[in-house]
Structure formats: C-alpha cells, structure tokens
Write a protein that holds these residues in place. Structure first.
Motif, PDB file in Angstrom:
ATOM      1  N   VAL A 284       0.927  -1.137  -0.113  1.00  0.00           N
ATOM      2  CA  VAL A 284      -0.169  -0.052  -0.003  1.00  0.00           C
ATOM      3  C   VAL A 284       0.944   1.218   0.041  1.00  0.00           C
ATOM      4  O   VAL A 284       0.638   2.215  -0.766  1.00  0.00           O
ATOM      5  CB  VAL A 284      -0.946   0.045   1.207  1.00  0.00           C
ATOM      6  N   ALA A 285       1.868   1.252   0.729  1.00  0.00           N
ATOM      7  CA  ALA A 285       2.888   2.276   0.743  1.00  0.00           C
ATOM      8  C   ALA A 285       3.551   2.735  -0.526  1.00  0.00           C
ATOM      9  O   ALA A 285       3.691   3.785  -1.092  1.00  0.00           O
ATOM     10  CB  ALA A 285       3.797   2.191   1.837  1.00  0.00           C
ATOM     11  N   LEU A 286       3.858   1.347  -1.278  1.00  0.00           N
ATOM     12  CA  LEU A 286       4.543   1.670  -2.516  1.00  0.00           C
ATOM     13  C   LEU A 286       3.446   2.253  -3.445  1.00  0.00           C
ATOM     14  O   LEU A 286       3.624   2.930  -4.259  1.00  0.00           O
ATOM     15  CB  LEU A 286       4.958   0.477  -3.095  1.00  0.00           C
ATOM     16  N   LEU A 287       2.373   1.723  -3.294  1.00  0.00           N
ATOM     17  CA  LEU A 287       1.195   2.313  -4.267  1.00  0.00           C
ATOM     18  C   LEU A 287       0.918   3.562  -4.073  1.00  0.00           C
ATOM     19  O   LEU A 287       0.715   4.389  -5.179  1.00  0.00           O
ATOM     20  CB  LEU A 287      -0.123   1.414  -4.193  1.00  0.00           C
ATOM     21  N   LEU A 288       1.104   4.076  -2.863  1.00  0.00           N
ATOM     22  CA  LEU A 288       0.777   5.533  -2.798  1.00  0.00           C
ATOM     23  C   LEU A 288       1.941   6.338  -3.069  1.00  0.00           C
ATOM     24  O   LEU A 288       1.718   7.539  -3.903  1.00  0.00           O
ATOM     25  CB  LEU A 288       0.614   5.681  -1.073  1.00  0.00           C
ATOM     26  N   LEU A 289       3.187   5.642  -3.013  1.00  0.00           N
ATOM     27  CA  LEU A 289       4.505   6.311  -3.453  1.00  0.00           C
ATOM     28  C   LEU A 289       4.267   6.520  -5.038  1.00  0.00           C
ATOM     29  O   LEU A 289       4.870   7.571  -5.526  1.00  0.00           O
ATOM     30  CB  LEU A 289       5.486   5.499  -3.196  1.00  0.00           C
ATOM     31  N   ARG A 290       3.759   5.551  -5.666  1.00  0.00           N
ATOM     32  CA  ARG A 290       3.559   5.668  -7.167  1.00  0.00           C
ATOM     33  C   ARG A 290       2.197   6.300  -7.516  1.00  0.00           C
ATOM     34  O   ARG A 290       2.028   6.290  -8.863  1.00  0.00           O
ATOM     35  CB  ARG A 290       3.617   4.214  -7.851  1.00  0.00           C
ATOM     36  N   GLY A 291       1.481   6.983  -6.777  1.00  0.00           N
ATOM     37  CA  GLY A 291       0.042   7.303  -6.992  1.00  0.00           C
ATOM     38  C   GLY A 291       0.102   8.287  -8.090  1.00  0.00           C
ATOM     39  O   GLY A 291      -0.873   8.232  -8.762  1.00  0.00           O
ATOM     40  N   ALA A 292       0.987   9.185  -8.209  1.00  0.00           N
ATOM     41  CA  ALA A 292       1.134  10.138  -9.208  1.00  0.00           C
ATOM     42  C   ALA A 292       1.344   9.737 -10.532  1.00  0.00           C
ATOM     43  O   ALA A 292       1.289  10.590 -11.812  1.00  0.00           O
ATOM     44  CB  ALA A 292       2.072  11.406  -8.864  1.00  0.00           C
ATOM     45  N   THR A 293       1.530   8.404 -10.762  1.00  0.00           N
ATOM     46  CA  THR A 293       2.199   7.835 -11.985  1.00  0.00           C
ATOM     47  C   THR A 293       1.027   6.746 -12.440  1.00  0.00           C
ATOM     48  O   THR A 293       1.497   5.857 -13.475  1.00  0.00           O
ATOM     49  CB  THR A 293       3.545   7.378 -12.017  1.00  0.00           C
ATOM     50  N   LEU A 294       0.006   6.762 -11.934  1.00  0.00           N
ATOM     51  CA  LEU A 294      -0.938   5.436 -12.176  1.00  0.00           C
ATOM     52  C   LEU A 294      -1.506   5.510 -13.738  1.00  0.00           C
ATOM     53  O   LEU A 294      -1.640   4.421 -14.231  1.00  0.00           O
ATOM     54  CB  LEU A 294      -2.225   5.637 -11.196  1.00  0.00           C
ATOM     55  N   ALA A 295      -1.735   6.768 -14.345  1.00  0.00           N
ATOM     56  CA  ALA A 295      -1.994   6.678 -15.527  1.00  0.00           C
ATOM     57  C   ALA A 295      -0.823   6.651 -16.505  1.00  0.00           C
ATOM     58  O   ALA A 295       0.216   7.057 -16.095  1.00  0.00           O
ATOM     59  CB  ALA A 295      -2.850   7.960 -15.762  1.00  0.00           C
TER      60      ALA A 295
END
Length: 295
Positions: A284-295
């Motif tokens: 979850v922490a990694l997903l949030l860390l990458r949150g700005a690059t989801l698209a």
C-alpha cells in the motif's frame, strides 16, 4: 433473501457482551470498519495524488466507503447461520447486539448510496467501481465457497486504479503495472485474510481456494502474491527504482521469508498472518508512492 429473519434470530442461542444490546455500536461493528476505512482512505489518497480536487476526492472516498460498508454488512448477514454455528462471539449479529433486518437494510442503503457517489465521480470511473463492488458482493453470496474465491478480490483491487484514473480529464486507463499490482494485492489479501480461520471455515463447509489448498500452501500463496505485488510496484513504473524502492523491496523480501519459515502453521497461529499483513502494508505504501504515475 429466503430466510425468516425474526424466527432465525429468536430461535438461536445468543451471546451477550453486556446486559443490553447497543444497536448503533453493533451496526458499526458489523460493517467490518477497519478494512472499510483502509480501502476508502487508500482510494481517497490515490485520487488526491492523481491530481483531482477536493470535490473529486470527496466523491471517490464516499463512493468507496459506501461500497465497502455495503460489502461488510452483506458479509455478516449472509454468514449469520455459519457464525452462530461457530459460536462467533465477536460478531454482533451472533451476540444479539443488532438484528438481521437492520443489517440487511443497512447493506441495501449503503449499496444504493454507492451508485450516485460512484457515478458522480465520473460515469466511466463510477461504472468500473460498481463492477468492483458487484464482484465483492458475488464473493459474499457464494463465490467464497468455490475454487474461484480469489477472483472477486483480484477484480476489486485490480480495478481500483482504473476507478481513480478514469475520473481524470481525458479518462486515461491506468498503467498495466498498476492494475497487475492491485490484482496481486487482492489475491494476497484474500489468502492472508482467510489464513487464521482456515480450519473453522473448512469445518463449516466453506471450500474456497485457500481451504482447498490448506494452511501451508495458502500461506505460500499469500506471501508470493503480496511479494509479487511489491516487485511490480517497484519495477513496473518508468524511471529509476530509487533508494526507497530498493529498501521497500528488501523489507518485503525479509517479511516474506519470515512469513514462510515462521512457526504458527497450526490452527490459530497468527505469526504468518501478521507477517503477510505487514507485506500488504508495504505494498500500500508503494502504491501511494507511485500514486502520481498511475495513468
């Protein structure tokens, strides 16, 4: 639902925490508040990181929260007979702190509220989110007792990044790594969540994939899926991994080794479960860390 709710409730033995039931508290406890809040906060945070404003974040959070509440109440209502047979004194429906009809109504109201909140965030994004909610309801209503028990989790978690990005201007689909990581996280969360109760579930006739695999292999499944999600989240996005990524991957690897090798494989052993949950937190922490690059 073809159950005489009042007769079922009154005919069964009940357990009391106190002398008088507390309906609102029982209703709160029956919704599985911890996972509901975690998923709602995660969705809201991802929406904020993706660039949506306050209104979009609020709609995303309310959509996911209402959907999760409906799923939690549905789960406890559908499992009532099984929980009574197992003497689950941690379940407010079993203890008599809330009546089945109230939980059924709450689940329906939450599900109804989920529709406008979801579509208010965006027609395409909302539809995708509602598909994920439908998958979760299908799990409660029977898929959990089949070999495909992992599939609703994979669908629900895998579609979460899409539900976020499709609400952005231009309605972009999420990156493939985000969908794959979400699906792996869902499968791992399913296996880890079932792990502490696997024997009790098997005795009650629940024959999902983890129950068919048994405790040892379910432990391995949970760890492999969750660590694979970590690896996808570290290596999937474009650009350098960075120190934080390597540190997170090393930590997840150490937790994975500990979860597989740790004692606690017997009934009630919680060490592997806790280690698997710690890997999920890393994911979850990694997903949030990458949150700005989801698209």
């Amino acid at each position: 639902m073809p159950i005489d709710q009042a007769a079922e409730f009154d005919a069964q033995p009940r357990f009391r925490y106190g002398a008088r039931p507390v309906p609102l508290l029982g209703l709160f406890r029956a919704c599985h508040p911890a996972p509901a809040m975690v998923v709602a906060v995660l969705a809201t945070a991802l929406t904020a990181l993706s660039g949506r404003g306050a209104t979009g974040c609020a709609l995303a959070g309310l959509a996911v929260l209402s959907g999760q509440l409906s799923v939690g109440w549905c789960n406890d209502r559908v499992d009532l007979r099984r929980d009574i047979a197992a003497g689950r004194a941690d379940k407010p429906l079993v203890t008599g702190d809330i009546r089945p009809a109230a939980v059924s109504v709450a689940a329906g109201v939450a599900l109804a509220a989920c529709v406008p909140f979801s579509l208010g965030y965006g027609l395409l994004a909302g539809t995708v989110h509602l598909v994920g909610v439908a998958a979760a309801w299908s799990y409660n209503l029977g898929v959990k007792a089949t070999v495909a028990s992992w599939l609703p989790y994979a669908i629900g978690f895998g579609l979460l990044p899409a539900a976020v990005t499709l609400g952005l201007p231009g309605h972009p689909w999420p990156a493939a790594w985000a969908v794959l990581a979400g699906a792996l996280l869902g499968v791992g969360a399913h296996a880890a969540n079932v792990l502490p109760d696997i024997e009790a579930d098997t005795s009650a006739g629940v024959r999902g994939l983890p129950q068919r695999l048994g405790r040892r292999r379910t432990r391995v499944l949970a760890v492999c899926a969750l660590f694979s999600a970590s690896a996808v989240l570290v290596f999937g996005p474009a650009g350098p991994v960075g120190a934080a990524g390597w540190a997170a991957l090393a930590f997840a690897a150490s937790l994975s080794g500990y979860a597989v090798a740790a004692p606690g494989s017997g009934a009630g052993g919680r060490t592997p479960f806790l280690a698997a949950m710690a890997i999920a937190v890393v994911d979850v922490a990694l997903l949030l860390l990458r949150g700005a690059t989801l698209a």
